[in-house]
Design an enzyme around this catalytic site. Structure first.
Site, PDB file in Angstrom:
ATOM      1  N   TRP A 248      90.271  25.839 -94.167  1.00 60.86           N
ATOM      2  CA  TRP A 248      89.046  25.443 -94.663  1.00 60.86           C
ATOM      3  C   TRP A 248      89.046  24.729 -96.101  1.00 60.86           C
ATOM      4  O   TRP A 248      90.035  25.244 -96.901  1.00 60.86           O
ATOM      5  CB  TRP A 248      88.206  26.804 -95.051  1.00 60.86           C
TER       6      TRP A 248
ATOM      7  N   ASP B 220      84.593  22.527-102.247  1.00 58.10           N
ATOM      8  CA  ASP B 220      84.347  21.588-103.254  1.00 58.10           C
ATOM      9  C   ASP B 220      85.437  21.132-103.728  1.00 58.10           C
ATOM     10  O   ASP B 220      86.619  21.726-103.912  1.00 58.10           O
ATOM     11  CB  ASP B 220      83.605  22.496-104.366  1.00 58.10           C
TER      12      ASP B 220
ATOM     13  N   GLN C 121      88.673  23.659-103.411  1.00 60.27           N
ATOM     14  CA  GLN C 121      88.253  25.325-102.950  1.00 60.27           C
ATOM     15  C   GLN C 121      89.025  25.317-101.534  1.00 60.27           C
ATOM     16  O   GLN C 121      88.767  24.407-100.526  1.00 60.27           O
ATOM     17  CB  GLN C 121      86.940  25.529-102.756  1.00 60.27           C
TER      18      GLN C 121
ATOM     19  N   TRP D  51      85.053  29.864 -94.598  1.00 67.67           N
ATOM     20  CA  TRP D  51      85.070  30.300 -96.207  1.00 67.67           C
ATOM     21  C   TRP D  51      85.609  31.580 -96.041  1.00 67.67           C
ATOM     22  O   TRP D  51      85.464  32.558 -95.326  1.00 67.67           O
ATOM     23  CB  TRP D  51      83.718  30.192 -96.651  1.00 67.67           C
TER      24      TRP D  51
ATOM     25  N   PHE E 119      87.349  30.428-107.895  1.00 69.90           N
ATOM     26  CA  PHE E 119      86.053  29.572-107.511  1.00 69.90           C
ATOM     27  C   PHE E 119      86.101  28.224-108.335  1.00 69.90           C
ATOM     28  O   PHE E 119      87.258  27.899-108.941  1.00 69.90           O
ATOM     29  CB  PHE E 119      84.830  30.304-107.871  1.00 69.90           C
ATOM     30  N   SER E 120      85.204  27.322-107.862  1.00 73.39           N
ATOM     31  CA  SER E 120      85.272  25.904-108.506  1.00 73.39           C
ATOM     32  C   SER E 120      85.556  25.887-110.135  1.00 73.39           C
ATOM     33  O   SER E 120      84.801  26.732-110.854  1.00 73.39           O
ATOM     34  CB  SER E 120      83.952  25.332-108.109  1.00 73.39           C
TER      35      SER E 120
ATOM     36  N   ARG F 260      78.808  30.365-112.599  1.00 76.64           N
ATOM     37  CA  ARG F 260      80.080  29.768-112.464  1.00 76.64           C
ATOM     38  C   ARG F 260      80.217  28.313-112.409  1.00 76.64           C
ATOM     39  O   ARG F 260      79.362  27.549-112.658  1.00 76.64           O
ATOM     40  CB  ARG F 260      80.366  30.148-110.971  1.00 76.64           C
ATOM     41  N   ASP F 261      81.311  27.728-112.111  1.00 71.97           N
ATOM     42  CA  ASP F 261      81.592  26.463-111.880  1.00 71.97           C
ATOM     43  C   ASP F 261      81.919  25.589-112.973  1.00 71.97           C
ATOM     44  O   ASP F 261      81.132  24.510-113.333  1.00 71.97           O
ATOM     45  CB  ASP F 261      80.735  25.730-110.898  1.00 71.97           C
TER      46      ASP F 261
ATOM     47  N   GLU G  71      74.820  24.574-109.002  1.00 72.69           N
ATOM     48  CA  GLU G  71      76.064  24.916-108.844  1.00 72.69           C
ATOM     49  C   GLU G  71      76.629  23.554-109.368  1.00 72.69           C
ATOM     50  O   GLU G  71      76.275  22.551-109.462  1.00 72.69           O
ATOM     51  CB  GLU G  71      76.482  24.998-107.439  1.00 72.69           C
TER      52      GLU G  71
ATOM     53  N   TRP H  46      76.177  23.059 -96.592  1.00 72.36           N
ATOM     54  CA  TRP H  46      76.397  24.558 -96.514  1.00 72.36           C
ATOM     55  C   TRP H  46      75.444  24.949 -95.262  1.00 72.36           C
ATOM     56  O   TRP H  46      75.622  26.140 -94.760  1.00 72.36           O
ATOM     57  CB  TRP H  46      76.042  25.217 -97.748  1.00 72.36           C
TER      58      TRP H  46
HETATM   59  C1  FRU Z   1      79.624  25.393-103.973  1.00 67.39           C
HETATM   60  C2  FRU Z   1      80.305  26.756-104.465  1.00 67.39           C
HETATM   61  C3  FRU Z   1      80.401  26.964-105.812  1.00 67.39           C
HETATM   62  C4  FRU Z   1      81.589  28.055-105.592  1.00 67.39           C
HETATM   63  C5  FRU Z   1      82.085  27.635-104.587  1.00 67.39           C
HETATM   64  C6  FRU Z   1      82.996  28.932-103.896  1.00 67.39           C
HETATM   65  O1  FRU Z   1      79.828  24.829-102.937  1.00 67.39           O
HETATM   66  O2  FRU Z   1      79.291  27.616-103.806  1.00 67.39           O
HETATM   67  O3  FRU Z   1      79.485  27.354-106.622  1.00 67.39           O
HETATM   68  O4  FRU Z   1      82.413  28.098-107.067  1.00 67.39           O
HETATM   69  O5  FRU Z   1      81.466  26.857-103.690  1.00 67.39           O
HETATM   70  O6  FRU Z   1      83.732  28.484-102.896  1.00 67.39           O
END
Ligand code: FRU
Length: 515
Positions: free
Chosen positions: A54, A57, A73, A81, A113-114, A187-188, A237, A322
């Site tokens: 898998w 991002d 990711q 995921w 995570f990202s 996040r991110d 995000e 998604w």
């Molecule tokens: C975006 C996301 C980010 C997160 C990551 C988790 O696609 O949801 O916000 O960090 O994927 O895999």
């Protein structure tokens, strides 16, 4: 080799194009070189995919010492995921990628995570060794136990650094560097160096907005601002932030990119942007002017490379959505990245519009082994055999009515339509009949993107791969990226429409060459 169709003519004809000597190899492709991708259904020929399992991002994109790093990711144990790692690949030319071992593993603070990565020039963090600048990765730790126990503060920002060109990373002992004040989606992080303020700036998503922080050393961070749309309830995000020169002027504007989890123009998730100014602390722009970087369904979490040479702004996105990413019908791996694109800012009246065009480095894929002969047949379409991985450049006079449809098809009566709708002034991609779609009720659909009213001719640049199409229209002002899953690759193109004043056409076979 390219060919010229005819100029300018009314197309009520069929061109029969004889293609000889056109190889369509997929084995030694842009990945490790030791693979059997050619036998794998839906495996792209020239788009980046993980070798197996898998991917979502793109993360940590940074250029250093002649290499573009692409982290992503990654869940190495399944094709859906799961506990997130950072996968890793490098490329010298943005096209041919080499897979490297997983760069970051989950730890006691959480999943990885990202996030982004920078070259810490001058070693402000002190992580450097032997006088060499470190690569510092900035990411979100997602604490699963915290989430399961119903807390809100389970995402926080952390660091890891590398002193060997990203081959290995050490997590910073002082993690996390930004704690969570109780915001569930937090996040991110994207980090950039702000030259005027001589500070690092971090932007990250906090549910329905982004937050800005600054730091002198990547370790100590102070909040300096926020940007959002009043009343917005969508999830934001993967932001990005960078200055960009307006084409043909000395003006500089700032772009704030943010990916949005709901209600994208054609459903589900997509990447948007705002144009404005940034004073080192916060972003100022009109929140009403949220635009889409790509009108297609499959370009999410697009971010740009840090430290790219020659001041270029180059990025790519995750080529999925998604809505269905976890159920698409591939076997050993899931997801691909979009083609890398160079971003430019164009001023149109008082308006600023971001253009994205595929990077010039993609020319290494172009082969000169197509020989074509054309003859005119009395019909209302143009038909040609094409390699299943090809670049198509078509130009025609903007019609006043009707549709111009470019139909890609296979021998199984499956087809994908890409085209222009004169009445509505929209481009479209219709994947209703493009193959397997029963894995998600939203997948089989026709999608549209707004055309620019300025252009006299319609110039389409299309990249076709085994499971994706990328349309760059109006010089990159309208882009549509879409994936599809035919039972065999598309090998034929037809132009359908009435009284189309065709100007020119090139079809170039694309091939990954042996390295
Ligand atoms: C975006 C996301 C980010 C997160 C990551 C988790 O696609 O949801 O916000 O960090 O994927 O895999």
């Amino acid at each position: 080799m390219k060919y010229f169709i005819g100029s300018p003519i009314l197309l009520l004809m069929v061109f029969s194009l004889l293609i000889s000597g056109c190889k369509n190899k997929t084995s030694d492709n842009n990945h490790s070189g030791k693979n059997n991708y050619a036998s794998e259904k839906h495996r792209p020929l020239y788009h980046f995919t993980p070798d197996s399992m898998w991917m979502n991002d793109p993360n940590g994109m940074v250029y250093h010492d002649g290499e573009y790093h692409l982290f992503y990711q990654y869940y190495p144990d399944s094709t859906v995921w799961g506990p997130m790692h950072w996968g890793h690949a490098v490329s010298k030319d943005l096209v041919q990628w080499q897979h490297l071992p997983v760069a970051l593993y989950p730890d006691s603070l959480g999943y990885i995570f990202s996030g982004s990565a920078v070259v810490d020039k001058g070693n402000t963090s002190g992580f450097g060794k032997d006088g060499k600048d470190p690569i510092v990765a900035v990411f979100t730790h997602h604490n699963m136990d915290g989430e399961k126990s119903g807390r809100n503060d389970f995402q926080y920002q952390s660091l890891a650094y590398s002193n060997d060109n990203g081959r290995t990373f050490t997590k910073y002992k002082g993690n996390p560097v930004i704690k969570n004040p109780g915001i569930k989606d937090f996040r991110d992080p994207k980090v950039i160096w702000h030259e005027a303020e001589q500070k690092w700036v971090m932007v990250f998503a906090a549910y329905d907005k982004v937050l800005f922080y600054t730091s002198p050393d990547l370790k100590e961070w102070t909040k300096t601002g926020e940007f959002g749309i009043a009343g917005d309830k969508r999830l934001w995000e993967c932001p990005d932030l960078f200055p960009i020169k307006v084409e043909d002027s000395n003006e500089t504007k700032w772009i704030l990119i943010t990916s949005i989890q709901q209600q994208a123009p054609n459903g589900g998730t997509a990447t948007s942007y705002f144009v404005g100014d940034f004073d080192g602390k916060t972003f100022k722009g009109d929140p009403k002017l949220q635009r889409w970087l790509d009108f297609g369904t499959d370009n999410y979490a697009l971010v740009t490379w840090s430290n790219a040479p020659d001041g270029r702004i180059v990025g790519l996105g995750w080529m999925s959505n998604w809505q269905y990413a976890q159920v698409v019908p591939t076997q050993r791996w899931r997801s691909a990245m979009t083609l890398p694109r160079e971003l430019k800012l164009y001023k149109q009246g008082d308006d600023y519009v971001l253009r994205s065009m595929p990077v010039k480095e993609l020319a290494v894929l172009e082969t000169d082994i197509i020989y074509m002969e054309s003859r005119i047949i009395n019909d209302s379409s143009l038909t040609s055999a094409i390699p299943s991985a090809s670049k198509l450049e078509f130009s025609f006079k903007k019609p006043k009515k009707g549709l111009v449809t470019i139909r890609f098809s296979n021998a199984k009566n499956e087809y994908l339509d890409v085209g222009y709708d004169a009445e509505r002034q929209t481009y479209f991609v219709d994947r209703t009949k493009a193959g397997k779609s029963d894995f998600n009720e939203n997948f089989a659909a026709r999608h549209t993107g707004q055309a620019s009213y300025k252009h006299e001719n319609i110039d389409l640049l299309i990249y076709l791969d085994h499971a994706s199409v990328e349309l760059f229209a109006d010089n990159g002002q309208c882009v549509m990226t879409e994936i599809f899953f035919p039972s065999q690759p598309f090998h034929k193109v037809q132009i359908l429409g009435d009284n189309i004043e065709w100007l020119s056409g090139n079809i170039t076979a694309l091939e990954i060459k042996k390295q």
